[in-house]
Scaffold this motif. Sequence first.
Motif, PDB file in Angstrom:
ATOM      1  N   ALA A 100       0.823  -1.216   0.000  1.00  0.00           N
ATOM      2  CA  ALA A 100       0.000   0.000   0.000  1.00  0.00           C
ATOM      3  C   ALA A 100       0.854   1.263   0.000  1.00  0.00           C
ATOM      4  CB  ALA A 100      -0.940   0.006   1.202  1.00  0.00           C
ATOM      5  N   ILE A 101       1.878   1.290   0.843  1.00  0.00           N
ATOM      6  CA  ILE A 101       2.703   2.497   0.913  1.00  0.00           C
ATOM      7  C   ILE A 101       3.583   2.640  -0.324  1.00  0.00           C
ATOM      8  CG2 ILE A 101       4.651   1.469   2.166  1.00  0.00           C
ATOM      9  CD1 ILE A 101       4.862   4.061   3.738  1.00  0.00           C
ATOM     10  N   THR A 102       3.976   1.497  -0.926  1.00  0.00           N
ATOM     11  CA  THR A 102       4.792   1.558  -2.138  1.00  0.00           C
ATOM     12  C   THR A 102       4.001   2.150  -3.292  1.00  0.00           C
ATOM     13  OG1 THR A 102       6.051  -0.369  -1.404  1.00  0.00           O
ATOM     14  CG2 THR A 102       6.229   0.215  -3.717  1.00  0.00           C
ATOM     15  N   ARG A 103       2.717   1.848  -3.347  1.00  0.00           N
ATOM     16  CA  ARG A 103       1.890   2.390  -4.426  1.00  0.00           C
ATOM     17  C   ARG A 103       1.492   3.838  -4.168  1.00  0.00           C
ATOM     18  NH1 ARG A 103      -0.448  -2.850  -3.898  1.00  0.00           N
ATOM     19  NH2 ARG A 103       0.013  -4.155  -5.702  1.00  0.00           N
ATOM     20  N   ARG A 104       1.199   4.161  -2.912  1.00  0.00           N
ATOM     21  CA  ARG A 104       0.590   5.461  -2.634  1.00  0.00           C
ATOM     22  C   ARG A 104       1.594   6.537  -2.210  1.00  0.00           C
ATOM     23  NH1 ARG A 104      -0.533   9.874  -1.676  1.00  0.00           N
ATOM     24  NH2 ARG A 104      -2.448  10.762  -0.813  1.00  0.00           N
TER      25      ARG A 104
END
Length: 300
Positions: A100-104
Amino acid sequence: MNVRQIEAFQAVMSTGSVTRAGERLSISQPAVSQLIAQFERHCGFKLFERQGSKIAPTREAEALYTEVQRMVVGVAQIDRVATALREQSWGALCVAGFPAITRRMIPEIVYGFMDARPDAHFRVESMRSRALIDAVAAQHADIGFSVIPGDRSEVESVLLHALRAQCILHESHPLAQKETIAAADLAGLPFVSLGPQDLSRNRIDRVFDDLKIPRHLRVEAGESETTFSFVAANKGVAVVDPISAANNQFTQVVIREFEPCVKFDLWLIRPKARRPLNLTEAFVEYALDYMAEFASRHSA
């Protein structure tokens, strides 16, 4: 042979004049001539021939100048790299983050950080938290952002923020009219759950189990982002982490506060044994500022 002799030779070759070489080096003409004479004695051959009031390089000097130029360029590059390291603008950095953090978040952080650092290079890896911790411990990644603390002695874990879970619903759902969705509101409703391998699943399940609220579990999704596809198709409701919610690409999905509070911790994982580059420290500081602003809107 010493560096000053090489500098004098390079200055005479590039300016074509002992006088101008002296001006460039901020020394007198006799001092330049003395350095050239010393350099010639060391080399064992003549470097310049006098042609009236001018000097001309010998063929040996021209061959030697090619090598000297390479050395000068190399020294200049070393100086540039040293300056960039001092100014935290050069180097390669591998950043790992849970999906999630890698995408956002990580792309926005990297873009912003790189704007003022054109010589910085990044590799971004998306992996689940346990694999991320292993990667940092093995020094395959410089730092990581995880939803769980590290359980290995090779890493240190810093709790950054606790973020509140969010409820996501289709825009046509009757509950979409509410600003806050209580767990009891979801009793008996079709529910899109995270997969059993996702550690967040346990926290969400515990809320409903403790309150004895039944759900109709229709789908298990491997990642938080996948739940949005099902909710967008009006196949159920879900409770997800706020980072995934902030990355919502579906206009049909609405996001609401969820009660009771479910916390998603965000951890910084870094190796203990290795002193980080100044670049790494600067990136961490930049990332924490970005995340602090995000957390101010989603803190538990």
